[in-house]
Design an enzyme around this catalytic site. Sequence first.
Site: not given
Ligand code: NAD
Length: 423
Positions: A113
Amino acid sequence: MTTTSPRADLSGGPLDDARAQLAAAIAHLGVSDGIHQMLATSRREMAVSVPLRRDDGSIATYAGFRVQHNFSRGPAKGGLRFSTAVDLDEVRALAMWMSWKCALVDVPYGGAKGGVAIEPRDHSMAELERVTRRYTSEILPIIGPEVDIPAPDIGTDERTMAWIMDTYSASVGHTVPGVVTGKPVSLGGSLGRSMATSRGVAHVALMAMASRGIEPAGATAAVQGFGKVGRGAARLLAEAGVRVQAISDVDGAVWSEAGIDVARLGDHVDEHGSVVGFEAAQVLDPAALVTLDVDVLVPAAVEGVITGANAADVKARIIVEGANGPTTNEADAILADTDVMIVPDILANAGGVIVSYFEWVQANQAYQWTEREVNERLEEKMTRAWHDVVDYAGVHGLSYREAATALAVRRVIEAHELRGLYP
Ligand code: NAD
């Protein structure tokens, strides 16, 4: 191998939680202290400072990290996060979870990561490009298509991956598409990658609902986070007939008894940058979202949102962890005494790394699969992992998180033992 279900220690943060989950798996598997210590520790950690020349000519400096937890099953793999909440311990925890996730869904990777402690919304596109390129050049000695392959995470996207690929390629003197995944399709990205995590989340949510006898039509859901994972998961659940009653982002939350029109909310977010102000739904206190009375709760934002303070108030029948680490170990212990089913992060959100693997395979073969092929293979892998976890949990009397972690840790240990310890 014992069949006990040792509960983890109470939580102090994601790294404490990740290590306690590992300790529980080690105790269950009956593995030596030496192996435990090896797996509790990252194989390689790099901390860098990332100086940025801002558009106004001033210089700002940000902390950056890349942590490679394990290489026993293959090159390290994991996302890159841009968020002010990033610190070394968070990145260590996320890297460890990536090792387990890759092993659980059986893709030939270890876990990694990265993160930069920066708020992307405070920066222009030109500044984000410079910070990405500088961070990439700092970590360049430890990444590569056979070494460690970054992908998007919170605050980064396919454009970020294109800049990393270009910076890496410029440094080695030829184009290397396999150094990142989650890049634009026109640069060798995979069809279906941008929706892959969401597709996996929705697929596993529907399997979990089926296992509880809940029909999608008539079911309700709440989704926390409307980014790359939450937005697509909300859309796919709605397409399956589920009423998505609540959706939040970092700025606020909206709610509708009849279900939110996810596509319309998406248009609103594209225009205004937030779910706030969406007129076709009511305003909701974002903190109330995790305790709504819905069938499925999908935390898809950040770690530590279901905690010792609110777990007892969770009314959802099923929690599908789109985010990494949204449920603390303390909350897990509270929920273990209830009927709430938790589909753990390393299973629920593994669709992203599965299709990242497909993207890497396609890049290595210089051949593109159709979107249908990608989606079918994704669902096949998710389905197999789901049944592995459910069966193992049933046989050993474990929670799904304990079962998923134990299965994954066992596979990593098997690879380590086959390779042996050098020298
Ligand atoms: P992103 O940056 O695209 O979106 C994050 C979202 O969460 C945004 O809408 C933001 O406004 C919101 N957010 C942030 N803090 C918040 C809070 N305290 N309360 C409510 N909403 C909040 O990120 P993402 O890629 O969608 O990742 C989200 C989660 O999924 C993370 O934990 C990431 O590690 C996990 N994840 C992502 C992927 C991927 O392919 N992008 C894969 C596996 C896991």
